[in-house]
Design an enzyme around this catalytic site. Structure first.
Site, PDB file in Angstrom:
ATOM      1  N   SER A 279       0.898  -1.220   0.112  1.00 18.96           N
ATOM      2  CA  SER A 279      -0.053   0.112  -0.061  1.00 18.96           C
ATOM      3  C   SER A 279       0.849   1.159   0.191  1.00 18.96           C
ATOM      4  CB  SER A 279      -0.984  -0.034   1.269  1.00 18.96           C
ATOM      5  OG  SER A 279      -1.838   0.777   0.861  1.00 18.96           O
ATOM      6  N   ASP A 371      -8.729  -4.661  -6.223  1.00 23.70           N
ATOM      7  CA  ASP A 371      -8.376  -3.825  -5.194  1.00 23.70           C
ATOM      8  C   ASP A 371      -9.302  -2.644  -5.246  1.00 23.70           C
ATOM      9  OD1 ASP A 371      -7.209  -1.935  -3.712  1.00 23.70           O
ATOM     10  OD2 ASP A 371      -5.094  -2.303  -4.526  1.00 23.70           O
ATOM     11  N   HIS A 405      -6.841  -5.877  -1.861  1.00 26.71           N
ATOM     12  CA  HIS A 405      -6.065  -4.951  -1.727  1.00 26.71           C
ATOM     13  C   HIS A 405      -4.663  -5.345  -0.936  1.00 26.71           C
ATOM     14  CE1 HIS A 405      -3.959  -0.908  -1.283  1.00 26.71           C
ATOM     15  NE2 HIS A 405      -3.863  -0.934  -0.060  1.00 26.71           N
TER      16      HIS A 405
END
Length: 456
Positions: A279, A371, A405
């Site tokens: 991330s 995601d 994600h």
């Protein structure tokens, strides 16, 4: 919008939680008498191999002694060191010999459907009486395993239903560390964190491990990497000890100091080191391989090819941050926030784009095509387009349909939603349970292969 109860819940609520946990224990274990006979008339045997294993290793789970075509439910239960309960279940039907091999037999219902040998671990989720959207984690990574209690019940029942009679049970252990692995807390200059040293004489390939906007010190992936032979520095960059409590402007010199520390460590082989980031940690990993020549391998998981969240500075270089438009947050009927459209398009803020064409090291992009934090697949495609335009071929892409994600080591159960640190509300992560977890399993092996190839 759904409101989340604050951590400091009233004592009456805590009492209800404790009562609920006790009730689930009674239903799933306390009242069960094993040795109950199956439809075959004989005892049922549940086998898990191995009974002790690293948390990222596959298991073989088999049930024998059932009646032909007998319906059973396998239920897994974990009680964490913090006293939180996680549950999962899969519904199976025995073959003509009264046998269920989870590696060969598909689940017919429960928390997952289809052939998934590790489905019971992949779908562990907070029990109904727990706060929702919690992440299953192990507080003590060295010297203490995560214990899983696996039970076979007669008939098909869901996780929220009272199970049928218990036919057999088996407890097994999942470890994050191999014997002899060392964890050393680090306060060296400006650097904070923990370094994990594999067992053995070394030297070992060195890796820096970064996570996203959760903040604090997150160690489980670094510990597992060390168990796989990498000297790994779990590096926090805000929200820990005397580091800034919030994400203010970042200076890459902090990360450079960590790189130089790891590179000079007597247990690290060099000449370069690797970095793995998820991330926000993903775009930091890309900036590190771009601006720091000592970084020769970079793994960007669900990251962006531009600088996000806060400004980045390095020796007179300034990368502004992409902005967020909170007016584009969508509140789903469930009360969960979809923030996937809130991040500014990097093409409208070219100054924020990381000049990856300057990177001499190798880059591995790992993305989930479902995601829901941002479009990490599109970001990886744009980064690769930029690299190709500049004649670079120092990259590889792992793109997984159905993955969300949070692509983590395969010890991590599927988590479609998290409580966001900034909003304090549930935020959609995306993905489909089995596709996501198969992606985690595949990516974890390929990440290690990539790091070994380029770190030696």
């Amino acid at each position: 919008m759904m409101m989340m109860m604050p951590p400091s819940a009233p004592s009456s609520s805590l009492c209800l939680l404790r009562a609920g946990r006790a009730a689930v224990r009674a239903v799933t274990g306390g009242r069960c008498r094993f040795g109950v006979r199956s439809l075959s008339g004989g005892p049922v045997k549940l086998t898990v191999k191995p009974l002790k294993s690293l948390a990222d290793e596959p298991l073989a789970i088999e049930v024998e002694g059932l009646g032909p075509e007998q319906a059973v439910t396998l239920r897994a239960q974990v009680l964490t060191e913090q006293g939180e309960m996680f549950l999962s279940c899969g519904q199976y039907r025995a073959d003509g010999d009264g046998r269920v091999d989870v590696g060969q037999s598909p689940s017919l219902g429960g928390d997952y459907k289809g052939l998934a040998p590790m489905g019971l671990l992949w779908t562990l989720a907070p029990a109904p009486m727990e706060w929702p959207y919690q992440k299953l984690s192990q507080a003590h990574l060295i010297g203490s395993p995560m214990v899983v209690d696996l039970r076979v019940h007669s008939g098909h029942t869901g996780k929220n239903n009272i199970p049928g009679p218990a036919l057999a049970n088996q407890k097994f252990e999942r470890w994050y560390s191999k014997p002899g692995l060392r964890r050393i807390r680090l306060r060296e200059g400006n650097i904070r964190g923990s370094i994990f040293i594999p067992p053995g004489d070394g030297p070992f390939p060195g890796v820096i491990d970064l996570f996203g906007d959760e903040g604090g010190l997150i160690e489980f992936r670094a510990c597992l990497l060390a168990s796989r032979g990498f000297a790994t520095l779990a590096l926090p960059y805000f929200g820990f000890e005397d580091l800034p409590m919030a994400m203010t402007d970042f200076h890459l010199e902090y990360f450079e100091e960590a790189v130089n520390y790891l590179k000079k460590h007597p247990k690290v082989k060099g000449p370069g080191v690797g970095v793995i980031g998820s991330s926000k940690g993903g775009d930091l990993a890309l900036s590190m391989v771009t601006f720091l020549p000592q970084v020769v391998a970079s793994v960007c998981i669900s990251g962006c090819h531009a600088n996000t969240i806060t400004h980045l500075h390095y020796k007179g270089i300034h990368l502004p941050s992409l902005s967020y438009d909170v007016d584009r947050i969508v509140v789903l009927d469930s009360g969960i926030l979809d923030i996937s459209k809130t991040l500014e398009n990097p093409s409208t803020n070219e100054g924020s784009i990381i000049p990856l064409e300057k990177a001499e090291g190798h880059i591995l992009f790992v993305v989930g095509e479902s995601d829901k934090i941002w479009n990490s697949k599109q970001f990886a495609d744009e980064a690769i387009k930029r690299l190709k335009k500049n004649g670079k071929d120092n990259y590889k892409l792992l793109s997984y349909p159905g993955a969300g994600h949070c692509i983590e080591p395969p010890c991590s159960p599927f988590r479609p939603v998290k409580i966001d640190r900034l909003y304090g509300l549930p935020v959609l992560l995306g993905g489909e349970a089995l596709k996501h977890c198969f992606a985690q399993q595949d990516a974890w092996e390929k990440i290690q292969d990539f790091l070994r190839l380029h770190l030696g």
